[in-house]
Design a protein around this motif. Structure first.
Motif, PDB file in Angstrom:
ATOM      1  N   UNK A  92      12.197   2.668 -11.313  1.00  0.00           N
ATOM      2  CA  UNK A  92      11.694   1.761 -12.344  1.00  0.00           C
ATOM      3  C   UNK A  92      10.218   1.442 -12.087  1.00  0.00           C
ATOM      4  N   UNK A  93       9.376   1.559 -13.115  1.00  0.00           N
ATOM      5  CA  UNK A  93       7.935   1.288 -12.938  1.00  0.00           C
ATOM      6  C   UNK A  93       7.651  -0.161 -12.535  1.00  0.00           C
ATOM      7  N   UNK A  94       6.526  -0.350 -11.894  1.00  0.00           N
ATOM      8  CA  UNK A  94       6.054  -1.675 -11.507  1.00  0.00           C
ATOM      9  C   UNK A  94       6.370  -2.009 -10.065  1.00  0.00           C
ATOM     10  N   UNK A  95       5.425  -2.696  -9.421  1.00  0.00           N
ATOM     11  CA  UNK A  95       5.588  -3.044  -8.013  1.00  0.00           C
ATOM     12  C   UNK A  95       6.809  -3.928  -7.778  1.00  0.00           C
ATOM     13  N   UNK A  96       7.015  -4.947  -8.620  1.00  0.00           N
ATOM     14  CA  UNK A  96       8.137  -5.862  -8.395  1.00  0.00           C
ATOM     15  C   UNK A  96       9.479  -5.139  -8.445  1.00  0.00           C
ATOM     16  N   UNK A  97       9.630  -4.201  -9.393  1.00  0.00           N
ATOM     17  CA  UNK A  97      10.886  -3.435  -9.487  1.00  0.00           C
ATOM     18  C   UNK A  97      11.054  -2.560  -8.245  1.00  0.00           C
ATOM     19  N   UNK A  98       9.978  -1.903  -7.819  1.00  0.00           N
ATOM     20  CA  UNK A  98      10.010  -1.056  -6.620  1.00  0.00           C
ATOM     21  C   UNK A  98      10.368  -1.895  -5.394  1.00  0.00           C
TER      22      UNK A  98
ATOM     23  N   UNK B  93       0.822  -1.223   0.000  1.00  0.00           N
ATOM     24  CA  UNK B  93       0.000   0.000   0.000  1.00  0.00           C
ATOM     25  C   UNK B  93       0.853   1.269   0.000  1.00  0.00           C
ATOM     26  N   UNK B  94       2.102   1.146   0.443  1.00  0.00           N
ATOM     27  CA  UNK B  94       2.984   2.314   0.516  1.00  0.00           C
ATOM     28  C   UNK B  94       3.520   2.730  -0.848  1.00  0.00           C
ATOM     29  N   UNK B  95       3.565   1.816  -1.803  1.00  0.00           N
ATOM     30  CA  UNK B  95       4.196   2.107  -3.092  1.00  0.00           C
ATOM     31  C   UNK B  95       3.656   3.366  -3.770  1.00  0.00           C
ATOM     32  N   UNK B  96       2.330   3.514  -3.975  1.00  0.00           N
ATOM     33  CA  UNK B  96       1.868   4.706  -4.704  1.00  0.00           C
ATOM     34  C   UNK B  96       2.186   6.018  -3.987  1.00  0.00           C
ATOM     35  N   UNK B  97       2.217   6.001  -2.675  1.00  0.00           N
ATOM     36  CA  UNK B  97       2.562   7.217  -1.932  1.00  0.00           C
ATOM     37  C   UNK B  97       4.054   7.499  -2.084  1.00  0.00           C
ATOM     38  N   UNK B  98       4.894   6.485  -1.915  1.00  0.00           N
ATOM     39  CA  UNK B  98       6.336   6.665  -2.040  1.00  0.00           C
ATOM     40  C   UNK B  98       6.705   7.153  -3.441  1.00  0.00           C
ATOM     41  N   UNK B  99       6.020   6.660  -4.453  1.00  0.00           N
ATOM     42  CA  UNK B  99       6.316   7.055  -5.834  1.00  0.00           C
ATOM     43  C   UNK B  99       5.951   8.519  -6.119  1.00  0.00           C
ATOM     44  N   UNK B 100       5.162   9.143  -5.265  1.00  0.00           N
ATOM     45  CA  UNK B 100       4.891  10.574  -5.432  1.00  0.00           C
ATOM     46  C   UNK B 100       6.166  11.385  -5.244  1.00  0.00           C
ATOM     47  N   UNK B 101       7.093  10.857  -4.457  1.00  0.00           N
ATOM     48  CA  UNK B 101       8.401  11.490  -4.287  1.00  0.00           C
ATOM     49  C   UNK B 101       9.428  10.890  -5.239  1.00  0.00           C
ATOM     50  N   UNK B 102       9.424   9.595  -5.373  1.00  0.00           N
ATOM     51  CA  UNK B 102      10.439   8.885  -6.159  1.00  0.00           C
ATOM     52  C   UNK B 102       9.831   8.358  -7.458  1.00  0.00           C
ATOM     53  N   UNK B 103       9.327   9.261  -8.261  1.00  0.00           N
ATOM     54  CA  UNK B 103       8.645   8.884  -9.505  1.00  0.00           C
ATOM     55  C   UNK B 103       9.599   8.408 -10.597  1.00  0.00           C
TER      56      UNK B 103
ATOM     57  N   UNK C 118      16.636  -3.990  -1.299  1.00  0.00           N
ATOM     58  CA  UNK C 118      18.078  -3.724  -1.274  1.00  0.00           C
ATOM     59  C   UNK C 118      18.387  -2.606  -0.282  1.00  0.00           C
ATOM     60  N   UNK C 119      17.569  -1.558  -0.290  1.00  0.00           N
ATOM     61  CA  UNK C 119      17.737  -0.460   0.677  1.00  0.00           C
ATOM     62  C   UNK C 119      17.605  -0.999   2.101  1.00  0.00           C
ATOM     63  N   UNK C 120      16.600  -1.842   2.336  1.00  0.00           N
ATOM     64  CA  UNK C 120      16.404  -2.413   3.675  1.00  0.00           C
ATOM     65  C   UNK C 120      17.591  -3.284   4.088  1.00  0.00           C
ATOM     66  N   UNK C 121      18.139  -4.050   3.148  1.00  0.00           N
ATOM     67  CA  UNK C 121      19.284  -4.907   3.450  1.00  0.00           C
ATOM     68  C   UNK C 121      20.520  -4.092   3.806  1.00  0.00           C
ATOM     69  N   UNK C 122      20.520  -2.820   3.402  1.00  0.00           N
ATOM     70  CA  UNK C 122      21.651  -1.930   3.686  1.00  0.00           C
ATOM     71  C   UNK C 122      21.326  -0.907   4.774  1.00  0.00           C
ATOM     72  N   UNK C 123      20.377  -1.219   5.629  1.00  0.00           N
ATOM     73  CA  UNK C 123      20.102  -0.388   6.799  1.00  0.00           C
ATOM     74  C   UNK C 123      18.838   0.443   6.744  1.00  0.00           C
ATOM     75  N   UNK C 124      18.196   0.542   5.597  1.00  0.00           N
ATOM     76  CA  UNK C 124      16.975   1.336   5.490  1.00  0.00           C
ATOM     77  C   UNK C 124      15.815   0.701   6.241  1.00  0.00           C
ATOM     78  N   UNK C 125      14.946   1.545   6.765  1.00  0.00           N
ATOM     79  CA  UNK C 125      13.744   1.095   7.470  1.00  0.00           C
ATOM     80  C   UNK C 125      12.574   1.926   6.959  1.00  0.00           C
TER      81      UNK C 125
END
Length: 151
Positions: free
Chosen positions: A36-42, A23-33, A48-55
């Motif tokens: 790469x398009x598509x849920x799987x790419x996002x 559910x967060x994808x469409x909101x996050x894409x308002x900033x990070x448009x 990868x961001x989470x694996x490197x410390x992102x939360x």
């Protein structure tokens, strides 16, 4: 119904709320448009961001994601231990309703809970509305951010 905060990832970066993550994808894409398009790419990028410390933490009301915060804990020689905010976005339909302020307040509580000395972020030079918001919330411009594109 009041806004509440929901952690999508645990402290190791594992997605613990997959339905909310989606559910967060469409909101996050308002900033990070430009991602790469598509849920799987996002999803792959974010994992990868989470694996490197992102939360990821969401501001939610009922079943609706109203805001997304993507953050991490970093330590550097400049500030020491700091909560760094990669992304903060409130759904455009809910802006100017105090949701961004409440997300910042939640993040400030995390700063103290995680023994950080600061809450830091960078913001693109063209995002003047965001800059007004950050300045109003007590942030200040501490340095310039330089970048050299290598490829």
């Amino acid at each position: 119904m009041p806004v509440s905060f929901l952690s999508v990832t645990d402290d190791s970066g594992v997605v613990i709320a997959p339905e909310w993550f989606a559910r967060a994808e469409p909101v996050h894409r308002q900033l990070r448009d430009r991602l790469t398009p598509g849920f799987d790419a996002w999803r792959q990028i974010l994992e990868t961001v989470f694996a490197n410390g992102g939360r990821m933490t969401l501001a939610v009301e009922g079943e609706t994601v109203k805001g997304v915060a993507l953050w991490r804990i970093i330590e550097n020689t400049y500030e020491g231990r700091c909560l760094y905010l990669d992304d903060l976005v409130v759904d455009e339909a809910y802006r100017s309703q105090g949701i961004g302020k409440r997300l910042i307040n939640w993040l400030e509580d995390e700063v103290w809970a995680r023994s950080c000395v600061a809450l830091a972020l960078t913001s693109g030079v063209v995002r003047s509305e965001a800059h007004r918001f950050y300045l109003r919330e007590g942030f200040f411009i501490a340095s310039f951010y330089f970048r050299k594109k290598l490829r």
